[in-house]
Design a protein around this motif. Sequence first.
Motif, PDB file in Angstrom:
ATOM      1  N   GLY A   1       1.463   4.606   9.663  1.00 48.93           N
ATOM      2  CA  GLY A   1       0.747   5.568   8.773  1.00 48.93           C
ATOM      3  C   GLY A   1      -0.647   5.806   9.001  1.00 48.93           C
TER       4      GLY A   1
ATOM      5  N   SER B   1      -5.756   6.588   3.761  1.00 53.15           N
ATOM      6  CA  SER B   1      -4.678   5.774   3.094  1.00 53.15           C
ATOM      7  C   SER B   1      -4.907   5.785   1.580  1.00 53.15           C
TER       8      SER B   1
ATOM      9  N   ASP C   1       1.268   4.247   0.400  1.00 56.42           N
ATOM     10  CA  ASP C   1       1.565   3.114   1.322  1.00 56.42           C
ATOM     11  C   ASP C   1       2.635   2.271   0.614  1.00 56.42           C
TER      12      ASP C   1
ATOM     13  N   ARG D   1       5.933   4.148   0.724  1.00 56.42           N
ATOM     14  CA  ARG D   1       6.454   4.124   2.240  1.00 56.42           C
ATOM     15  C   ARG D   1       7.071   2.831   2.731  1.00 56.42           C
ATOM     16  N   ASP D   2       6.269   1.788   2.159  1.00 63.73           N
ATOM     17  CA  ASP D   2       7.256   0.396   2.311  1.00 63.73           C
ATOM     18  C   ASP D   2       8.635  -0.015   1.645  1.00 63.73           C
TER      19      ASP D   2
END
Length: 208
Positions: free
Chosen positions: A14, A20, A25, A28-29
Motif C-alpha cells: 500500500g 495512507s 487500509d 484492504r486488510d
Amino acid sequence: MTPIRHNSSNGSGGPAGPDSDPVLDAVRDCVLAVGVRRTTLTDVARRAGVSRMTLYRRWPDVRSLVGDLMTREWVDVATRAMPERRPGTGTRALIVDGLVRGVEAFRAHPLFRKIVDVDPELLLPYVLDRRGASQEALLELLAGVLSEGHADGSVRAGHAERQARSLLLIVQSFTLSLRTMTDAGDPALTDESFLAELRAILERTLTP
C-alpha cells in the motif's frame, strides 16, 4: 503536464506517507482476508477504529469503499512503476519501462490477485462499460509523459490523449489476460517471454 514520478515502496503493498488512510487500509486488510463479498462495513469500521456512521458519511456501501481503495492502490502501483529520469535517456524509454514494470507490478499486487481470483466481476464494469477513477488518473499520467516524448522527439507525434487510451488498452489486456496465454510447459510461452513481446509492441508503437 504530469511529470514522471518515482516513489519508494513501503514494502506493505500500500502507499506510504500522506496517502495512507486508516479506513482504506482497513478495507484492504478485510478484502485480502476474506474477499469483497464477505467484507462488511461493520468489519471495516472495527478494523479502522471508527463508527459505522463515520463510514456511511463517506461511502454508502462496501463496493464504493472498495472502488476508492482500488483507485488508491492502482494509481500508486502505476506511479511507482515509472522509473526515475536518467541523463541521456529519452522519454519513450521511460514510458516503455514504466508500462512493462507496471504490468508486472499489477499482476504481483496482493489486492489485484485477490480480486481476480475471488471477485473478478468487480473489474468487469471497468473493462466493458466505463472508465473508472484510476483509469482516468492513469490516462492523465500517460498523456502528460507522451506530450513530453513528443517535445523531445522520442515519441511518435500524435494525439496524446488518443495515444494514452490506446496504450492503456494494450497494457490492460496484458495485465488481465496474460495468464490465459502462458503455458508452464513451454519455455517460449512464459510470463517473461510475453512481457518481452509487450516491450517490443510498445517500442514499435511509440517510435517516430
